[in-house]
Design a protein around this motif. Sequence first.
Motif, mmCIF file in Angstrom:
data_model
loop_
_atom_site.group_PDB
_atom_site.id
_atom_site.type_symbol
_atom_site.label_atom_id
_atom_site.label_comp_id
_atom_site.label_asym_id
_atom_site.label_seq_id
_atom_site.Cartn_x
_atom_site.Cartn_y
_atom_site.Cartn_z
ATOM 1 N N ILE A 1 94.826 32.491 58.233
ATOM 2 C CA ILE A 1 95.061 31.732 59.471
ATOM 3 C C ILE A 1 93.747 31.480 60.199
ATOM 4 O O ILE A 1 93.492 30.378 60.700
ATOM 5 N N GLU A 2 92.897 32.495 60.245
ATOM 6 C CA GLU A 2 91.587 32.362 60.901
ATOM 7 C C GLU A 2 90.759 31.262 60.239
ATOM 8 O O GLU A 2 90.160 30.425 60.917
ATOM 9 N N VAL A 3 90.745 31.251 58.915
ATOM 10 C CA VAL A 3 89.999 30.226 58.185
ATOM 11 C C VAL A 3 90.594 28.847 58.439
ATOM 12 O O VAL A 3 89.875 27.870 58.677
ATOM 13 N N LYS A 4 91.921 28.759 58.406
ATOM 14 C CA LYS A 4 92.587 27.472 58.602
ATOM 15 C C LYS A 4 92.289 26.901 60.000
ATOM 16 O O LYS A 4 92.048 25.692 60.167
ATOM 17 N N GLN B 1 84.501 25.328 45.298
ATOM 18 C CA GLN B 1 84.177 26.167 46.453
ATOM 19 C C GLN B 1 85.465 26.734 47.039
ATOM 20 O O GLN B 1 86.526 26.124 46.957
ATOM 21 N N ARG B 2 85.334 27.918 47.626
ATOM 22 C CA ARG B 2 86.503 28.594 48.185
ATOM 23 C C ARG B 2 86.197 29.152 49.565
ATOM 24 O O ARG B 2 85.038 29.434 49.906
ATOM 25 N N ASP B 3 87.257 29.328 50.347
ATOM 26 C CA ASP B 3 87.125 29.827 51.719
ATOM 27 C C ASP B 3 87.575 31.275 51.855
ATOM 28 O O ASP B 3 87.115 31.993 52.730
ATOM 29 N N VAL B 4 88.503 31.680 51.012
ATOM 30 C CA VAL B 4 88.985 33.065 51.006
ATOM 31 C C VAL B 4 89.065 33.525 49.558
ATOM 32 O O VAL B 4 89.609 32.812 48.709
ATOM 33 N N GLU B 5 88.526 34.701 49.279
ATOM 34 C CA GLU B 5 88.615 35.293 47.947
ATOM 35 C C GLU B 5 89.461 36.559 48.005
ATOM 36 O O GLU B 5 89.162 37.482 48.759
ATOM 37 N N ILE B 6 90.516 36.566 47.202
ATOM 38 C CA ILE B 6 91.401 37.729 47.091
ATOM 39 C C ILE B 6 91.347 38.228 45.655
ATOM 40 O O ILE B 6 91.553 37.460 44.710
#
Length: 335
Positions: A324-327, A158-163
């Motif tokens: 940063i928002e996700v963290k 699972q991932r929180d940010v996809e680039i």
Amino acid sequence: MIEKIWFENHPTKYLLWPLLWPLSKLFGSVSQKRRKQYQSGERVSYRAPVPVVVVGNITAGGNGKTPVVIWLVEELQKLGFKPGVVSRGYGAKAPNYPLLVEENTSTKHCGDEPKLIFKRTGVPVAVSPVRSDAVKALLPFGVDIIITDDGLQHYALQRDVEIVVVDGNRRFGNKSLIPLGPLRETTDRLDEVDIIITNGGTAHKGEASMKLIPGDAINLNTKQQFATAQLKRLVAMAGIGHPPRFFATLEQLQANLVETQGFADHKDFEPSELEALAQKGENLIMTEKDAVKCADYAKDNWWYLPVTAQFEVQDKQRILNKIIEVKEKYGSPSA
């Protein structure tokens, strides 16, 4: 030839269409079914106790992911984060997994990209075909954010940010799925990712524009640095996803090229073949990714060209702000 079909509309496509089209349809069906199984919970996926940022692509071949990973690690370090990097270690075979990359780790065991990331950043890097195992191997090092080099389609993690990194010049070629085209997933997948980075070319609306800025050529043995244009009779080689990009960069630097030789991505070189190639000129120059594989047997006239990802200020801030928002929402590693 296959890349000419994918990106240059080569007429051979008409001969191979009856074979490639059904295989492309089958590939799409299987990959889509697999993704839905992870989304529905039918297949189990691993959620790490720290945020996971995937840097990947939807096309086969090199788009510039690794320079983005290095840039991201360095920027996050400046902000006080403790990043770690995971990778599949494509093209390598380790004695056991997960493998923690160290200074003396052979690229035959960890792969060229993980070794390059480790040498450039010094952060913990772990390799495993099962990326969740690599993540777990990094947690004892106190990392508070994980960057995965590739792995957009590795839905078991699972991932929180996809680039997603896109080749700004070649884009998506004929926009067909493998093997008829270069796509691992359809372009609709881009609507779901957080950031699209365009490497070179012209960024489309909403995309972050990136350039790869070359430094001076560095000698593999002496570590001396010279402007590329100062090196006489250069033989250039590249074992990357798209070698012509490297050769074009050298030409822009006014390099004195007498020979260029592209190899397959992640190729494990034989010293003798590179020694023979180098004899066609006075100096041999390669990418930094190739250099980590050649360090043990390099000659004094072998050089590599480092590159660094560069972004416009607003794009840089947008990428970092998202992370940063996700963290901040994630809470502490023990949450």
